[in-house]
Design a protein around this motif. Sequence first.
Motif, short mmCIF file in Angstrom:
data_model
loop_
_atom_site.label_atom_id
_atom_site.label_comp_id
_atom_site.label_asym_id
_atom_site.label_seq_id
_atom_site.Cartn_x
_atom_site.Cartn_y
_atom_site.Cartn_z
N GLN A 15 0.83 -1.20 0.00
CA GLN A 15 0.00 0.00 0.00
C GLN A 15 0.87 1.26 0.00
O GLN A 15 0.57 2.23 -0.69
CB GLN A 15 -0.91 0.02 1.23
CG GLN A 15 -2.06 -0.94 1.16
CD GLN A 15 -2.93 -0.83 2.40
OE1 GLN A 15 -2.43 -0.84 3.52
NE2 GLN A 15 -4.23 -0.73 2.18
N ASP A 17 3.99 1.54 -1.10
CA ASP A 17 4.63 1.65 -2.42
C ASP A 17 3.66 2.25 -3.44
O ASP A 17 4.02 3.12 -4.23
CB ASP A 17 5.11 0.29 -2.91
CG ASP A 17 6.29 -0.26 -2.12
OD1 ASP A 17 6.93 0.51 -1.37
OD2 ASP A 17 6.56 -1.47 -2.25
N SER A 18 2.43 1.78 -3.42
CA SER A 18 1.41 2.28 -4.33
C SER A 18 1.11 3.75 -4.07
O SER A 18 0.96 4.55 -5.00
CB SER A 18 0.13 1.44 -4.19
OG SER A 18 -0.87 1.92 -5.04
N GLU A 20 3.16 5.98 -2.78
CA GLU A 20 4.29 6.77 -3.26
C GLU A 20 4.21 6.97 -4.78
O GLU A 20 4.48 8.06 -5.28
CB GLU A 20 5.61 6.11 -2.89
CG GLU A 20 5.95 6.27 -1.43
CD GLU A 20 7.26 5.61 -1.06
OE1 GLU A 20 7.73 4.70 -1.79
OE2 GLU A 20 7.82 5.99 -0.02
N SER A 21 3.84 5.92 -5.47
CA SER A 21 3.71 6.00 -6.93
C SER A 21 2.60 6.98 -7.31
O SER A 21 2.76 7.82 -8.21
CB SER A 21 3.42 4.61 -7.50
OG SER A 21 3.27 4.67 -8.88
N GLU A 22 1.45 6.89 -6.62
CA GLU A 22 0.34 7.79 -6.90
C GLU A 22 0.72 9.24 -6.59
O GLU A 22 0.41 10.15 -7.36
CB GLU A 22 -0.89 7.39 -6.09
CG GLU A 22 -2.09 8.26 -6.36
CD GLU A 22 -3.31 7.92 -5.53
OE1 GLU A 22 -4.32 8.63 -5.70
OE2 GLU A 22 -3.28 6.96 -4.73
N TYR A 24 3.69 10.58 -6.66
CA TYR A 24 4.60 11.04 -7.70
C TYR A 24 3.81 11.48 -8.95
O TYR A 24 4.04 12.55 -9.50
CB TYR A 24 5.59 9.92 -8.06
CG TYR A 24 6.45 10.27 -9.25
CD1 TYR A 24 7.57 11.08 -9.10
CD2 TYR A 24 6.14 9.79 -10.52
CE1 TYR A 24 8.35 11.41 -10.19
CE2 TYR A 24 6.91 10.13 -11.62
CZ TYR A 24 8.02 10.93 -11.44
OH TYR A 24 8.79 11.27 -12.53
N MET A 25 2.87 10.63 -9.38
CA MET A 25 2.09 10.94 -10.58
C MET A 25 1.22 12.18 -10.39
O MET A 25 1.13 13.02 -11.28
CB MET A 25 1.23 9.75 -10.99
CG MET A 25 2.03 8.57 -11.52
SD MET A 25 3.15 9.01 -12.89
CE MET A 25 2.00 9.63 -14.09
N ARG A 28 3.34 15.30 -10.65
CA ARG A 28 3.71 15.60 -12.04
C ARG A 28 2.52 16.19 -12.80
O ARG A 28 2.66 17.14 -13.56
CB ARG A 28 4.19 14.35 -12.77
CG ARG A 28 5.41 13.63 -12.22
CD ARG A 28 6.70 14.42 -12.07
NE ARG A 28 6.80 15.47 -11.09
CZ ARG A 28 7.06 15.33 -9.78
NH1 ARG A 28 7.25 14.15 -9.27
NH2 ARG A 28 7.14 16.36 -8.99
N ARG A 59 6.93 6.64 6.29
CA ARG A 59 7.59 6.95 5.02
C ARG A 59 7.65 8.45 4.85
O ARG A 59 6.75 9.18 5.25
CB ARG A 59 6.83 6.34 3.84
CG ARG A 59 6.82 4.84 3.82
CD ARG A 59 7.65 4.29 2.69
NE ARG A 59 7.55 2.85 2.64
CZ ARG A 59 7.23 2.18 1.55
NH1 ARG A 59 6.98 2.81 0.43
NH2 ARG A 59 7.19 0.87 1.58
#
Length: 73
Positions: A15, A17-18, A20-22, A24-25, A28, A59
């Motif tokens: 969760q 990791d997901s 962090e990815s969200e 980041y997107m 941007r 985190r």
Amino acid sequence: MAKKSDFEKGYLEGQLDSAESELYMLCRIKEQMGKELNEDDAIIARIREIEDFLRKNGRDADTSEDDIVYDED
């Protein structure tokens, strides 16, 4: 407090990791929007939710308030 199982630890890591990815997107996308955002815009609210979730679970959230430009209205 009960000790978390390996499954629970792994699930939380996934969760995070997901998230962090969200994050980041979304950051941007926010940058590419090319307009000033209001504090209550959906993208800003979601970014803050994700940052809070990440911090509460140990985190570091890389974004800062300086990255967000608000409309003065």
